[in-house]
Motif scaffolding. Structure first.
Motif, short mmCIF file in Angstrom:
data_model
loop_
_atom_site.label_atom_id
_atom_site.label_comp_id
_atom_site.label_asym_id
_atom_site.label_seq_id
_atom_site.Cartn_x
_atom_site.Cartn_y
_atom_site.Cartn_z
N VAL A 41 27.60 26.77 121.69
CA VAL A 41 27.86 25.88 120.56
C VAL A 41 26.59 25.14 120.16
CG1 VAL A 41 29.12 23.82 119.83
CG2 VAL A 41 30.30 25.63 121.10
N LYS A 42 25.84 24.66 121.13
CA LYS A 42 24.62 23.91 120.83
C LYS A 42 23.58 24.78 120.13
CE LYS A 42 24.83 20.35 124.43
NZ LYS A 42 24.14 19.77 125.61
N SER A 43 23.54 26.07 120.48
CA SER A 43 22.53 26.97 119.90
C SER A 43 23.04 27.73 118.68
CB SER A 43 22.07 27.97 120.96
OG SER A 43 23.13 28.80 121.38
N SER A 44 24.28 27.47 118.28
CA SER A 44 24.86 28.17 117.14
C SER A 44 24.21 27.76 115.83
CB SER A 44 26.37 27.89 117.06
OG SER A 44 26.61 26.56 116.65
N GLN A 45 24.53 28.47 114.78
CA GLN A 45 23.98 28.15 113.46
C GLN A 45 24.44 26.80 112.95
OE1 GLN A 45 25.78 30.40 110.16
NE2 GLN A 45 27.26 31.26 111.61
N TYR A 46 25.49 26.25 113.53
CA TYR A 46 26.06 25.00 113.02
C TYR A 46 25.35 23.76 113.55
CZ TYR A 46 29.61 28.31 111.62
OH TYR A 46 30.24 29.39 111.08
N LYS A 47 24.68 23.87 114.70
CA LYS A 47 23.88 22.78 115.25
C LYS A 47 24.59 21.42 115.16
CE LYS A 47 20.10 25.24 116.10
NZ LYS A 47 20.63 26.58 115.83
N PRO A 48 25.74 21.27 115.83
CA PRO A 48 26.47 20.00 115.73
C PRO A 48 25.68 18.81 116.26
CG PRO A 48 27.34 21.37 117.50
CD PRO A 48 26.40 22.23 116.73
N ASP A 49 25.82 17.68 115.58
CA ASP A 49 25.16 16.46 116.02
C ASP A 49 25.83 15.86 117.25
OD1 ASP A 49 23.64 16.82 113.78
OD2 ASP A 49 23.85 14.77 113.05
N ARG A 50 27.14 16.02 117.33
CA ARG A 50 27.91 15.47 118.45
C ARG A 50 28.88 16.53 118.96
NH1 ARG A 50 27.09 12.18 114.50
NH2 ARG A 50 28.83 13.09 113.37
N ILE A 51 29.08 16.59 120.27
CA ILE A 51 30.01 17.55 120.88
C ILE A 51 30.94 16.81 121.84
CG2 ILE A 51 30.26 19.60 122.33
CD1 ILE A 51 27.55 20.53 121.39
N PHE A 52 32.22 17.02 121.64
CA PHE A 52 33.24 16.51 122.53
C PHE A 52 33.97 17.70 123.15
CE2 PHE A 52 32.33 13.23 119.53
CZ PHE A 52 32.46 12.03 120.21
N ILE A 53 34.18 17.68 124.45
CA ILE A 53 34.84 18.82 125.08
C ILE A 53 36.10 18.38 125.81
CG2 ILE A 53 32.61 19.97 125.33
CD1 ILE A 53 32.78 19.47 128.35
N GLY A 54 37.02 19.32 125.96
CA GLY A 54 38.27 19.02 126.64
C GLY A 54 39.17 20.23 126.66
N GLY A 55 40.47 19.96 126.67
CA GLY A 55 41.41 21.06 126.68
C GLY A 55 42.77 20.65 127.18
N LYS A 56 43.62 21.65 127.35
CA LYS A 56 44.98 21.43 127.80
C LYS A 56 45.06 21.60 129.31
CE LYS A 56 49.74 23.01 127.11
NZ LYS A 56 50.05 23.12 128.56
N SER A 57 45.57 20.60 129.99
CA SER A 57 45.82 20.67 131.43
C SER A 57 44.58 21.17 132.18
CB SER A 57 47.05 21.55 131.70
OG SER A 57 48.16 21.06 131.01
#
Length: 205
Positions: free
Chosen positions: A94-110
């Motif tokens: 995700v960090k190296s993708s073309q979208y280059k997000p300024d902020r990243i939040f991670i998580g998920g279900k259970s």
């Protein structure tokens, strides 16, 4: 919203599928949310698809993915170190993708949320954590070894009618940092989602 499929090659043998949810009006300083599935359902589950799609509609770049065992259509989750390595690989992608997000939040279900918390405790650099469904351990198997030494804030989102394990939340939740928070989400709408075998989903609004 535009859905884009991609593949990530693992350091060991194998690969993982992931899907970007790209907003129609892509912001100049995008925030990305990465969703990991629970132990028993893939990234195409109605529950995960609801959050992935709806948040993309609200302007967030969203990502969901399959852990290696789910990609291989196995029923038993991989060992903890394999799951953690897979999540770290997704964050790198995700960090190296073309979208280059300024902020990243991670998580998920259970289980997905638990693995996210473990990689953050291990030093992965992101802006925050979120949990879709709590506790982070299997029903009836309280695990106080869950690490809560996170360097970021955390947000717990619990379905309003999900009652069975609330008592078991307290011993672990009490160890969370002051930056942690909790909230409830109405499960009525996302239960309407239906997915076919190919992963194409109808949110049934």
């Amino acid at each position: 919203v535009r859905m884009e499929k991609a593949k990530v090659t693992l350091d060991r043998d194998g690969e993982m599928s992931l899907m970007y949810g790209v907003p129609d009006e892509f912001p100049g300083d995008p925030t990305c949310l990465v969703f990991a599935h629970g132990a028993g359902g893939p990234m195409y589950s109605p529950f995960l698809t609801y959050f992935h799609t709806e948040l993309a509609k609200h302007g967030f770049l969203t990502v969901k993915f399959n852990f290696p065992y789910m990609e291989a259509r196995k029923k038993t989750p991989d060992k903890k170190d394999v799951l953690e390595a897979a999540y770290r690989k997704i964050v790198e992608e995700v960090k190296s993708s073309q979208y280059k997000p300024d902020r990243i939040f991670i998580g998920g279900k259970s289980m997905g949320g638990r693995i996210a918390s473990q990689v953050v405790a291990g030093g992965v650099d992101v802006n925050g954590l979120f949990f879709l469904g709590y506790p982070l351990h299997p029903p009836g198997r309280l695990d106080l070894s869950i690490r809560a030494d996170w360097h970021v804030g955390a947000r717990q989102i619990q379905r309003a009618r999900h009652q069975p394990h609330r008592g078991s939340c307290r011993p672990v939740h009490g160890r969370f940092s002051k930056t942690s928070n909790a909230g409830k989400a109405d499960e009525t709408r996302h239960k309407k989602a239906r997915c076919d075998a190919s992963g194409d989903c109808d949110l049934g609004r």
